[in-house]
Motif scaffolding. Structure first.
Motif, PDB file in Angstrom:
ATOM      1  N   MET A   1       0.847  -1.201   0.000  1.00  0.00           N
ATOM      2  CA  MET A   1       0.000   0.000   0.000  1.00  0.00           C
ATOM      3  C   MET A   1       0.882   1.252   0.000  1.00  0.00           C
ATOM      4  O   MET A   1       1.829   1.347   0.774  1.00  0.00           O
ATOM      5  N   GLN A   2       0.574   2.189  -0.877  1.00  0.00           N
ATOM      6  CA  GLN A   2       1.385   3.379  -1.005  1.00  0.00           C
ATOM      7  C   GLN A   2       1.141   4.321   0.163  1.00  0.00           C
ATOM      8  O   GLN A   2       0.012   4.561   0.581  1.00  0.00           O
ATOM      9  N   SER A   3       2.248   4.864   0.706  1.00  0.00           N
ATOM     10  CA  SER A   3       2.134   5.807   1.824  1.00  0.00           C
ATOM     11  C   SER A   3       1.528   7.108   1.339  1.00  0.00           C
ATOM     12  O   SER A   3       1.722   7.507   0.182  1.00  0.00           O
ATOM     13  N   PRO A   4       0.798   7.818   2.198  1.00  0.00           N
ATOM     14  CA  PRO A   4       0.233   9.114   1.801  1.00  0.00           C
ATOM     15  C   PRO A   4       1.354  10.106   1.522  1.00  0.00           C
ATOM     16  O   PRO A   4       2.429  10.045   2.109  1.00  0.00           O
ATOM     17  N   ALA A   5       1.105  11.012   0.587  1.00  0.00           N
ATOM     18  CA  ALA A   5       2.112  12.003   0.216  1.00  0.00           C
ATOM     19  C   ALA A   5       2.402  12.929   1.385  1.00  0.00           C
ATOM     20  O   ALA A   5       1.524  13.251   2.190  1.00  0.00           O
ATOM     21  N   ALA A   6       3.652  13.339   1.502  1.00  0.00           N
ATOM     22  CA  ALA A   6       4.031  14.291   2.548  1.00  0.00           C
ATOM     23  C   ALA A   6       3.344  15.624   2.282  1.00  0.00           C
ATOM     24  O   ALA A   6       3.165  16.025   1.134  1.00  0.00           O
ATOM     25  N   PRO A   7       2.919  16.328   3.334  1.00  0.00           N
ATOM     26  CA  PRO A   7       2.220  17.605   3.133  1.00  0.00           C
ATOM     27  C   PRO A   7       3.154  18.656   2.553  1.00  0.00           C
ATOM     28  O   PRO A   7       4.362  18.641   2.798  1.00  0.00           O
ATOM     29  N   LEU A   8       2.620  19.547   1.757  1.00  0.00           N
ATOM     30  CA  LEU A   8       3.384  20.680   1.253  1.00  0.00           C
ATOM     31  C   LEU A   8       3.308  21.782   2.299  1.00  0.00           C
ATOM     32  O   LEU A   8       2.267  22.411   2.499  1.00  0.00           O
ATOM     33  N   LEU A   9       4.405  21.999   2.994  1.00  0.00           N
ATOM     34  CA  LEU A   9       4.424  22.953   4.095  1.00  0.00           C
ATOM     35  C   LEU A   9       4.701  24.366   3.578  1.00  0.00           C
ATOM     36  O   LEU A   9       5.399  24.550   2.586  1.00  0.00           O
ATOM     37  N   PHE A  10       4.166  25.334   4.291  1.00  0.00           N
ATOM     38  CA  PHE A  10       4.400  26.738   3.955  1.00  0.00           C
ATOM     39  C   PHE A  10       5.620  27.220   4.736  1.00  0.00           C
ATOM     40  O   PHE A  10       5.608  27.235   5.962  1.00  0.00           O
ATOM     41  N   PRO A  11       6.717  27.619   4.052  1.00  0.00           N
ATOM     42  CA  PRO A  11       7.923  28.056   4.775  1.00  0.00           C
ATOM     43  C   PRO A  11       7.700  29.408   5.435  1.00  0.00           C
ATOM     44  O   PRO A  11       7.114  30.324   4.844  1.00  0.00           O
ATOM     45  N   LEU A  12       8.182  29.538   6.648  1.00  0.00           N
ATOM     46  CA  LEU A  12       7.968  30.756   7.412  1.00  0.00           C
ATOM     47  C   LEU A  12       9.112  30.923   8.409  1.00  0.00           C
ATOM     48  O   LEU A  12       9.484  29.970   9.092  1.00  0.00           O
ATOM     49  N   PHE A  13       9.682  32.122   8.487  1.00  0.00           N
ATOM     50  CA  PHE A  13      10.717  32.414   9.472  1.00  0.00           C
ATOM     51  C   PHE A  13      10.085  33.223  10.606  1.00  0.00           C
ATOM     52  O   PHE A  13       9.472  34.258  10.362  1.00  0.00           O
ATOM     53  N   LEU A  14      10.259  32.759  11.824  1.00  0.00           N
ATOM     54  CA  LEU A  14       9.601  33.370  12.978  1.00  0.00           C
ATOM     55  C   LEU A  14      10.558  34.243  13.768  1.00  0.00           C
ATOM     56  O   LEU A  14      11.714  33.874  13.991  1.00  0.00           O
ATOM     57  N   ASP A  15      10.052  35.382  14.223  1.00  0.00           N
ATOM     58  CA  ASP A  15      10.798  36.231  15.155  1.00  0.00           C
ATOM     59  C   ASP A  15      10.418  35.798  16.575  1.00  0.00           C
ATOM     60  O   ASP A  15       9.337  36.122  17.069  1.00  0.00           O
ATOM     61  N   LEU A  16      11.299  35.040  17.211  1.00  0.00           N
ATOM     62  CA  LEU A  16      10.999  34.497  18.541  1.00  0.00           C
ATOM     63  C   LEU A  16      11.673  35.273  19.667  1.00  0.00           C
ATOM     64  O   LEU A  16      11.661  34.825  20.823  1.00  0.00           O
ATOM     65  N   ARG A  17      12.220  36.418  19.371  1.00  0.00           N
ATOM     66  CA  ARG A  17      12.904  37.190  20.410  1.00  0.00           C
ATOM     67  C   ARG A  17      11.949  37.547  21.552  1.00  0.00           C
ATOM     68  O   ARG A  17      10.879  38.110  21.335  1.00  0.00           O
ATOM     69  N   ARG A  18      12.372  37.143  22.773  1.00  0.00           N
ATOM     70  CA  ARG A  18      11.615  37.417  24.013  1.00  0.00           C
ATOM     71  C   ARG A  18      10.223  36.800  24.005  1.00  0.00           C
ATOM     72  O   ARG A  18       9.345  37.222  24.748  1.00  0.00           O
ATOM     73  N   ARG A  19      10.002  35.813  23.137  1.00  0.00           N
ATOM     74  CA  ARG A  19       8.712  35.130  23.105  1.00  0.00           C
ATOM     75  C   ARG A  19       8.882  33.737  23.706  1.00  0.00           C
ATOM     76  O   ARG A  19       9.868  33.050  23.452  1.00  0.00           O
ATOM     77  N   ARG A  20       7.880  33.308  24.467  1.00  0.00           N
ATOM     78  CA  ARG A  20       7.954  32.049  25.200  1.00  0.00           C
ATOM     79  C   ARG A  20       7.826  30.853  24.247  1.00  0.00           C
ATOM     80  O   ARG A  20       6.918  30.773  23.431  1.00  0.00           O
ATOM     81  N   VAL A  21       8.754  29.905  24.357  1.00  0.00           N
ATOM     82  CA  VAL A  21       8.675  28.623  23.673  1.00  0.00           C
ATOM     83  C   VAL A  21       8.754  27.548  24.729  1.00  0.00           C
ATOM     84  O   VAL A  21       9.683  27.531  25.548  1.00  0.00           O
ATOM     85  N   LEU A  22       7.786  26.652  24.732  1.00  0.00           N
ATOM     86  CA  LEU A  22       7.766  25.546  25.686  1.00  0.00           C
ATOM     87  C   LEU A  22       8.431  24.337  25.043  1.00  0.00           C
ATOM     88  O   LEU A  22       8.082  23.947  23.927  1.00  0.00           O
ATOM     89  N   VAL A  23       9.386  23.746  25.731  1.00  0.00           N
ATOM     90  CA  VAL A  23      10.053  22.533  25.275  1.00  0.00           C
ATOM     91  C   VAL A  23       9.755  21.437  26.288  1.00  0.00           C
ATOM     92  O   VAL A  23      10.013  21.602  27.486  1.00  0.00           O
ATOM     93  N   VAL A  24       9.205  20.336  25.809  1.00  0.00           N
ATOM     94  CA  VAL A  24       8.874  19.209  26.680  1.00  0.00           C
ATOM     95  C   VAL A  24       9.869  18.081  26.380  1.00  0.00           C
ATOM     96  O   VAL A  24       9.878  17.526  25.271  1.00  0.00           O
ATOM     97  N   GLY A  25      10.692  17.756  27.336  1.00  0.00           N
ATOM     98  CA  GLY A  25      11.729  16.741  27.153  1.00  0.00           C
ATOM     99  C   GLY A  25      13.047  17.240  27.726  1.00  0.00           C
ATOM    100  O   GLY A  25      13.365  18.425  27.614  1.00  0.00           O
TER     101      GLY A  25
END
Length: 483
Positions: A1-25
């Motif tokens: 069975m053929q695997s589903p095609a990978a999604p076409l993602l929209f490229p985006l560069f984020l300004d994360l300066r002083r913005r909260r990012v949660l990392v679990v692990g």
């Protein structure tokens, strides 16, 4: 069975300066993600029951906050982005579902189906970044492409991007029309600014860009790069040499530069062989090389003077720089792996060794007016390695000079022909046998002669190509033995 095609993602560069990012692990995977996020200036909150050493150090230094040992959906309320990097599928799924409910982008490591955001493979040169993503379908392919781009993109691009960013307001004010700005950027990218930044001269690079900004009828300035091609194996070419070969308009190359190295150059570059041939007028040929470099650079060409080995080790690179400087031509030098290093390595010969050789001498058998004049008594001293360039045609005289000044006729030698190339041959023996062995096997240039106790290691330590030919070979039984 053929695997589903990978999604076409929209490229985006984020300004994360002083913005909260949660990392679990709290493991090494989380640490790698956090390192990249810290570079972007993010405010990192970490959730994990235990932290590895690198993360503990970041917490102690106050660079990240250890928020809690276990994940709870409410921890996402202040976050702009969340990264789930645990080895617990249930926790990762809980993070993904909680993020979707709050419309927060979530990256779930190694689980594209749960992730709404992918962290791409990146190539970074200062503010200039290239992001590569396969949509999570083939991350190793993305990493492979990143490695290729890392090799192709010069570090000076980052400094150039920052310089242009600093001048952006003035550029737009002085060149309000888009067509004018495009022409300006083409001139800058084809000019000398990047070369100046590569050598660390930021002030000259800024002046160069300023001149292009105010130019009314700009003329492209040519330049010359003296580039070492190494011994012939294209895998031994430096990254900077490769980049310059792909920028060159014209390549002036020695006769012994391999076809494999030339094949790496820009396809539409003009290639001109300027090598010196046996029996020719070397002085006249060298003057022709000087004239060609100057003529081409003055015509606005980017010239690569491609020389076998290293330009400054018996390559007459100093003479060529003097000629360029006298005419005001911009230049740079890229070193290459010189023959002594390459040939010895591929023959399994350590040039220095604690037991056999505490010093190394690089020598030429020929000077401007014929045979080189050496302090033969000094060369006959023990505990050193002698590496002779361009010595194939005068082996008997060279042997006699060394032995006549006290070096034992039993001293080992190795002649390495076509070192590092598929057709490499090594002939090994003692000084007494040197001329006869070389004649028997028809040794020809390019070949490097190594004399000293370390040469005796070649039959035992060789690893590249065929084993060295010695006087014990059946074809050599009638050769004179060492005294």
């Amino acid at each position: 069975m053929q695997s589903p095609a990978a999604p076409l993602l929209f490229p985006l560069f984020l300004d994360l300066r002083r913005r909260r990012v949660l990392v679990v692990g709290g493991g090494s995977v989380a640490a790698r993600k956090i390192e990249a996020l810290l570079e972007a200036g993010a405010d990192i909150a970490l959730v994990a029951p235990a932290l590895d050493a690198a993360l503990r150090d970041l917490v102690r230094a106050g660079r990240i906050t250890h928020l809690a040992p276990a994940f709870a959906p409410a921890q996402l309320d202040a976050a702009w982005l969340v990264v789930a990097a645990t080895d617990d599928a249930r926790v990762n799924r809980a993070v993904s579902e909680a993020a979707q409910a709050r419309r927060i982008w979530a990256n779930v490591v190694d689980d594209a189906e749960l992730a709404s955001a992918q962290l791409p493979a990146r190539v970074q040169r200062g503010p200039l970044q290239i992001a590569i993503s396969s949509g999570g379908a083939a991350p190793m392919l993305a990493r492979h492409l990143r490695e290729q781009l890392e090799a192709q993109l010069d570090e000076s691009l980052g400094a150039l991007a920052q310089l242009l960013a600093d001048m952006r307001g003035r550029i737009r004010a002085l060149l309000p029309e888009l067509g004018e700005r495009r022409a300006f950027f083409r001139r800058v990218l084809a000019g000398s600014a990047q070369s100046l930044l590569r050598r660390g001269d930021a002030d000259a690079a800024r002046r160069n860009v300023e001149a292009e900004l105010h130019a009314t009828t700009p003329a492209r300035r040519g330049r010359v790069a003296l580039v070492g091609a190494g011994p012939g194996d294209p895998g031994l070419l430096t990254l900077r040499a490769l980049r310059l070969l792909n920028e060159a308009d014209v390549i002036l190359h020695d006769r012994l530069v391999s076809d494999e190295v030339l094949a790496l150059a820009r396809r539409d570059a003009t290639r001109i062989e300027v090598g010196k041939r046996l029996g020719g007028n070397h002085h006249a040929t060298q003057q022709r090389i000087h004239a060609l470099m100057i003529e081409l650079a003055q015509a606005g060409k980017h010239v690569v003077r491609l020389k076998g080995g290293d330009p400054f080790v018996f390559g007459r690179g100093g003479e060529e720089l003097e000629a360029l400087r006298e005419r005001g031509i911009d230049y740079e030098v890229v070193p290459g792996i010189t023959a002594a290093v390459a040939c010895a390595a591929h023959a399994g010969i350590p040039l220095t060794h604690r037991d056999h050789a505490q010093s190394l001498r690089l020598l030429t058998a020929h000077a401007r007016d014929g045979e080189a004049s050496h302090d033969w008594a000094a060369l006959a001293q023990p505990g050193q390695t002698l590496a002779f360039y361009m010595g194939v045609s005068g082996l008997e005289q060279l042997r006699d000079n060394l032995v006549g000044h006290g070096l034992a006729a039993s001293t080992p030698f190795a002649l390495v022909e076509n070192g590092s190339r598929p057709q490499q041959r090594v002939v090994a023996g003692t000084l007494a046998e040197l001329p006869a062995l070389a004649r028997l096997h028809g040794v020809q240039a390019p070949a490097l002669l190594i004399v000293g106790e370390v040469a005796a290691l070649a039959p035992r330590l060789h690893w590249f190509g065929a084993a060295p030919l010695t006087a014990d070979d059946a074809r050599c039984r009638r050769l004179p033995r060492a005294a």
